[in-house]
Scaffold this active site. Structure first.
Site, mmCIF file in Angstrom:
data_model
loop_
_atom_site.group_PDB
_atom_site.id
_atom_site.type_symbol
_atom_site.label_atom_id
_atom_site.label_comp_id
_atom_site.label_asym_id
_atom_site.label_seq_id
_atom_site.Cartn_x
_atom_site.Cartn_y
_atom_site.Cartn_z
ATOM 1 N N CYS A 112 1.114 -1.332 -0.238
ATOM 2 C CA CYS A 112 0.115 0.201 0.084
ATOM 3 C C CYS A 112 0.702 0.911 -0.297
ATOM 4 O O CYS A 112 0.764 2.519 -0.619
ATOM 5 C CB CYS A 112 -0.569 0.066 0.913
ATOM 6 S SG CYS A 112 -2.133 1.590 1.154
ATOM 7 N N CYS A 208 -5.770 -3.513 7.059
ATOM 8 C CA CYS A 208 -6.996 -2.737 7.424
ATOM 9 C C CYS A 208 -8.499 -3.243 6.202
ATOM 10 O O CYS A 208 -9.389 -3.132 6.499
ATOM 11 C CB CYS A 208 -6.827 -1.670 6.641
ATOM 12 S SG CYS A 208 -6.678 -1.330 4.820
#
Length: 396
Positions: A112, A208
């Site tokens: 990410c 997440c």
């Protein structure tokens, strides 16, 4: 120079803050606004997986976007929400699932940062005329000659350098990390002082986008082949039982293997091609050499000019472990790290992050993803023999 080591007065300096909706990035926006910078908050909507958007500890989803918006209103700064869901799926979620199918243990946070946050968002910040992109990561950066270098933060318990090793030099020069010199309690105190509603908000979790933390459910949905049943095989060739998919196992795992044994057994290898989970004694996990791919070198030395003695440094093969003495070597296109002290539970797909020393102010020298590890001679010989046997032979 101002407090961000940028030319000009704060009021003449635009800074984009990556706001996840958590306390850390909110405080970054707050202290920069208080110092007079022209702050613009940007939040990325990265996924929408139903329950995950409401789970405490998630980030970049529904509730967190609302929190970032409320913080921006409190601070009176402009705030934008960018839909990066498709990009996040392509750059992070899909490779995450594919890595598990291959028997690896990936780190989606690194992917990410590499792609969505420090590439795509960074370009957006430049398009908005910002002199820097600031984030709430716990890591320090400061001038190093004509460039900037990364260092471990003051708060060792919050050290995020392991997840930022792949940051390129160009990105480091543009990024700023205002929280690197603060302990977490001070950050929360500033949030309360600024009247931010997120002052007591729970910290986000590493993965997440996974509802209830069950990554196996996501992988099974995206890559059904990863849930293919197979044998649980002892490193000596004995078949001990069956499993419901290698995606449910990680190297070094001891509990929940699903077999009864008179000796403690650990997962020592995942044979994705044959859908086999290989188990063995703890000594079969002992590793002193790891080979790296996708190397990102941030040191001052020329990596291609490493001599036969290599470079003495410190290596971290798990996010929760301190850096340990090691030697970095490179020959014939291959890059590997020799660990002075043996480590166990090293899995392909994880990171090996390199540092100048083992102190709290250690410089981050880069690192790479673990391609494979080299065990002790006996364990390597047993794994090679097992790999050479047909599945039906190993089962006998």
């Amino acid at each position: 120079m101002n407090s961000l080591d940028l030319p000009g007065r704060p009021e003449d300096t635009r800074v984009v803050v990556a706001m996840s909706g958590g306390v850390d990035s909110s405080v970054v926006a707050g202290i920069l606004k208080r110092e007079g910078y022209d702050v613009v908050g940007v939040t990325l909507q990265l996924y929408d997986h139903g329950a995950a958007t409401h789970r405490a500890g998630s980030c970049c989803a529904g509730r967190d976007i609302d929190d970032a918006r409320r913080v921006s209103e409190t601070l009176r700064i402009p705030h934008y929400v960018l839909d990066y869901e498709e990009r996040f799926r392509q750059a992070v979620i899909d490779p995450f699932a594919e890595s598990y199918v291959a028997g690896e243990t990936p780190i989606p946070c690194v992917s990410c940062n590499q792609t969505v946050k420090f590439a795509d968002l960074l370009e957006t910040a430049r398009d908005l005329g910002a002199a820097a992109l600031a984030t709430g990561h716990y890591i320090r950066s400061r001038s190093n000659g004509a460039h900037r270098a990364l260092y471990r933060p003051v708060d060792a318990d919050r050290d995020q350098s392991y997840f930022l090793f792949a940051t390129t030099q160009e990105q480091i020069d543009y990024l700023r990390f205002p929280l690197g010199g603060m302990p977490k309690p001070e950050v929360r105190a500033i949030a309360a002082e600024l009247g931010l509603a997120v002052a007591d908000k729970q910290d986000s979790q590493d993965i997440c986008f996974v509802p209830q933390g069950k990554y196996s459910d996501i992988i099974a949905r995206l890559k059904p082949a990863a849930a293919t049943p197979g044998d649980i095989v002892h490193i000596d060739g004995r078949v001990l039982g069956r499993h419901e998919g290698i995606l449910r196992y990680t190297i070094g795992q001891r509990r929940g293997i699903g077999i009864a044994s008179g000796e403690p057994l650990y997962v020592v290898h995942l044979d994705a091609e044959r859908a086999r989970v290989v188990v063995g004694p703890r000594e079969a996990l002992e590793t002193r050499k790891v080979y790296l791919r996708a190397m990102n070198w941030l040191g001052d030395e020329d990596l291609d000019a490493i001599g036969p003695d290599g470079i003495e440094l410190f290596a971290k093969v798990r996010s929760t472990r301190p850096p340990r003495p090691a030697v970095l070597r490179r020959r014939g296109g291959a890059t590997w790290v020799e660990l002075a002290e043996g480590e166990s539970g090293i899995a392909p797909g994880q990171a090996c992050v390199l540092y100048g020393d083992d102190g709290n102010d250690a410089r981050v020298l880069g690192g790479g993803f673990i391609e494979r590890s080299e065990r002790g001679a006996r364990a390597e010989a047993m794994l090679a023999r097992l790999a050479a046997l047909p599945v039906d032979v190993a089962a006998e």
